[in-house]
Design an enzyme around this catalytic site. Structure first.
Site, PDB file in Angstrom:
ATOM      1  N   THR A   1       0.818  -1.064   0.174  1.00  0.00           N
ATOM      2  CA  THR A   1      -0.194  -0.183   0.124  1.00  0.00           C
ATOM      3  C   THR A   1       0.902   0.941  -0.153  1.00  0.00           C
ATOM      4  O   THR A   1       0.996   1.677  -0.849  1.00  0.00           O
ATOM      5  CB  THR A   1      -0.555  -0.138   1.259  1.00  0.00           C
ATOM      6  OG1 THR A   1      -1.287  -1.054   1.005  1.00  0.00           O
ATOM      7  CG2 THR A   1      -1.742   0.929   1.378  1.00  0.00           C
TER       8      THR A   1
ATOM      9  N   HIS B   1       2.145   1.829  -2.922  1.00  0.00           N
ATOM     10  CA  HIS B   1       1.376   2.793  -4.618  1.00  0.00           C
ATOM     11  C   HIS B   1       0.944   3.669  -3.851  1.00  0.00           C
ATOM     12  O   HIS B   1       1.204   4.989  -4.526  1.00  0.00           O
ATOM     13  CB  HIS B   1      -0.747   1.705  -3.682  1.00  0.00           C
ATOM     14  CG  HIS B   1      -0.600   0.917  -4.772  1.00  0.00           C
ATOM     15  ND1 HIS B   1      -0.979   0.351  -6.126  1.00  0.00           N
ATOM     16  CD2 HIS B   1      -0.530  -0.850  -4.268  1.00  0.00           C
ATOM     17  CE1 HIS B   1      -1.595  -0.348  -6.216  1.00  0.00           C
ATOM     18  NE2 HIS B   1      -0.614  -1.577  -5.434  1.00  0.00           N
TER      19      HIS B   1
ATOM     20  N   HIS C   1       1.543   2.165   8.109  1.00  0.00           N
ATOM     21  CA  HIS C   1       0.270   1.351   9.213  1.00  0.00           C
ATOM     22  C   HIS C   1       0.814   0.085   9.885  1.00  0.00           C
ATOM     23  O   HIS C   1       0.347  -0.237  10.530  1.00  0.00           O
ATOM     24  CB  HIS C   1      -0.485   0.799   8.310  1.00  0.00           C
ATOM     25  CG  HIS C   1      -0.607   0.376   6.901  1.00  0.00           C
ATOM     26  ND1 HIS C   1      -0.272   0.211   5.701  1.00  0.00           N
ATOM     27  CD2 HIS C   1      -0.370  -1.494   7.191  1.00  0.00           C
ATOM     28  CE1 HIS C   1      -0.356  -0.676   5.015  1.00  0.00           C
ATOM     29  NE2 HIS C   1      -0.197  -1.909   5.543  1.00  0.00           N
TER      30      HIS C   1
ATOM     31  N   CYS D   1     -19.504  -4.066  12.848  1.00  0.00           N
ATOM     32  CA  CYS D   1     -18.582  -3.951  14.540  1.00  0.00           C
ATOM     33  C   CYS D   1     -19.613  -4.274  15.416  1.00  0.00           C
ATOM     34  O   CYS D   1     -19.106  -5.335  16.418  1.00  0.00           O
ATOM     35  CB  CYS D   1     -18.122  -2.445  14.909  1.00  0.00           C
ATOM     36  SG  CYS D   1     -16.608  -1.519  13.856  1.00  0.00           S
TER      37      CYS D   1
ATOM     38  N   CYS E   1     -16.256  -3.325   9.542  1.00  0.00           N
ATOM     39  CA  CYS E   1     -16.247  -2.225   9.378  1.00  0.00           C
ATOM     40  C   CYS E   1     -16.826  -1.308   8.150  1.00  0.00           C
ATOM     41  O   CYS E   1     -16.270  -0.582   7.942  1.00  0.00           O
ATOM     42  CB  CYS E   1     -15.513  -1.583  11.255  1.00  0.00           C
ATOM     43  SG  CYS E   1     -16.367   0.628  11.222  1.00  0.00           S
TER      44      CYS E   1
ATOM     45  N   ILE F   1     -11.035 -12.518   1.964  1.00  0.00           N
ATOM     46  CA  ILE F   1     -10.327 -12.144   2.934  1.00  0.00           C
ATOM     47  C   ILE F   1     -10.285 -10.887   3.157  1.00  0.00           C
ATOM     48  O   ILE F   1      -9.546 -10.397   1.996  1.00  0.00           O
ATOM     49  CB  ILE F   1      -9.028 -13.070   3.362  1.00  0.00           C
ATOM     50  CG1 ILE F   1      -9.431 -14.807   3.368  1.00  0.00           C
ATOM     51  CG2 ILE F   1      -8.524 -12.838   4.663  1.00  0.00           C
ATOM     52  CD1 ILE F   1     -10.802 -15.229   4.332  1.00  0.00           C
TER      53      ILE F   1
END
Ligand code: NAD
Ligand code: ZN
Length: 342
Positions: free
Chosen positions: A40, A43, A63, A99, A107, A287
């Site tokens: 990510t 990207h 992250h 959630c 979520c 997934i």
């Protein structure tokens, strides 16, 4: 503090001085020790079509991380100064339908760390306490930082059991490689890994692959049929995001088997749903993310118990200021996981 920031709507990033963030009542200030690079981040660096649609500059990226709690907000109760933490990268809302029904991995209102919220490629990071994970003391920092992508692999492999089953893994990027070691630890009887990248295929052997195959040089379908008395494999795990690989997987899977798909495709995929899924009675699992926090417990136990050794996947380390060296290695596929030291 120093941080890697995406400031402009164009290729590249900047390593600059920015203000150290402030905390709210339920927030935690974390001193980052190590961050690791994910696809990510590449990207966003490259400003690909996905990034142009999803990312709004200016923001600190990243992250994946491990760090220590430096300061806590007045209402924080679950961590204290000095705790060694990592975090779930999906900042979930805690009150949507998903959630409330135990599916916070999907979520409806989640914010992604390093995309919608300032990220981990910095000396300090602020997070709400509800996404923090206290690390097991037996897990070294270099492993603690990769728990987030490792969790993707855990959920992909363990969507159903793999014990004494034949498994085909498509894509030997970091997540496919973690999945290889998880399938091995869970007792898969045959693990075939396919990837056009020979550097990564070599690592797959260290992670437990019985057969490593290059789809540009060998016929993956025939090889898998030969290795399974013409039955095909029980389980396919898709980590390549490549349409051709997905179709190979669907051909190789034995009727009644299952496929878990984590890979993300650049375009809408082509597949023969009638022939390759319905009439074969295949179970197909999409997934995304990780279950919060049940997958984190499993990840932690895989890593702290010695059941898996992710070491061979962690191929490069740089100081944060040299993050571009890591981005380049990732683009060239000449690495496993690249970690950045603060
Ligand atoms: P990666 O890009 O490092 O690995 C993908 C691998 O697939 C590469 O090694 C590449 O050489 C290989 N590949 C390309 N074409 C192939 C083919 N025809 N056959 C076999 N292998 C082929 O990515 P990663 O970080 O390991 O992540 C794996 C995938 O999961 C990526 O598609 C990523 O976007 C996706 N992902 C999804 C989620 C999610 O929540 N669903 C989260 C993280 C990553
Ligand atoms: Zn929610």
């Amino acid at each position: 503090m120093k941080a890697v920031v995406k400031r402009r709507r164009t290729k590249g990033m900047e390593f600059i001085e920015v203000p150290t963030p402030k905390i709210g009542l339920r927030d935690v200030l974390i001193k980052v020790k190590i961050a690791s690079i994910c696809g990510t981040d590449v990207h966003i660096y490259d400003w690909t079509r996905w990034a142009q649609h999803r990312f709004t500059p200016s923001r600190i990226i990243g992250h994946e991380f491990v760090g220590t709690v430096a300061k806590i907000g007045e209402e924080v109760t679950q961590v204290k100064t000095g705790d060694r933490v990592s975090a779930e990268s999906h900042l979930t809302c805690g009150h949507c339908y998903q959630c409330n029904n135990g599916h916070s991995e999907v979520c409806r209102n989640f914010k992604l760390l390093g995309v919608d919220h300032d990220g981990t490629f910095a000396e300090y990071l602020v997070l709400p306490e509800h996404v923090l994970w206290k690390n097991d003391e037996n897990i070294p920092d270099e492993w603690a930082t990769i728990q987030e992508p490792f969790g993707n692999a855990v959920d992909t492999v363990l969507a159903e059991d793999v014990s004494a089953k034949t498994v085909l893994i498509l894509g030997a990027g970091p997540i496919g490689l973690f999945a290889t070691s998880i399938a091995k630890a869970c007792g898969a009887s045959l693990i075939i890994v396919s990837d056009p990248n020979n550097y990564r295929l070599a690592i797959s052997k260290k992670m437990g692959a019985h057969i490593a195959v290059n789809p540009r040089r060998q016929d993956v379908v025939q090889l898998a049929l030969d290795a399974t008395q013409n039955n095909g494999v029980d389980v396919v795990l898709e980590f390549s995001g490549n349409n051709q690989a997905l179709n190979q997987g669907l051909k190789i899977i034995t009727p009644g088997g299952r496929i878990s798909v984590l890979g993300i495709y650049e375009r809408r995929v082509n597949m023969d749903l009638n022939k390759d899924v319905i009439f074969k009675k295949i179970r197909m699992y999409g997934i995304t993310g990780r279950k919060v926090f049940s997958t984190w417990y499993k990840t932690s136990r895989f890593l702290s118990s010695g059941l898996v050794d992710p070491g061979p996947v962690i191929t490069h380390q740089f100081p944060l200021k040299d993050y571009e060296k890591g981005m380049k290695l990732m683009k060239d596929g000449k690495c496993g996981k690249v970690i950045l030291n603060m």
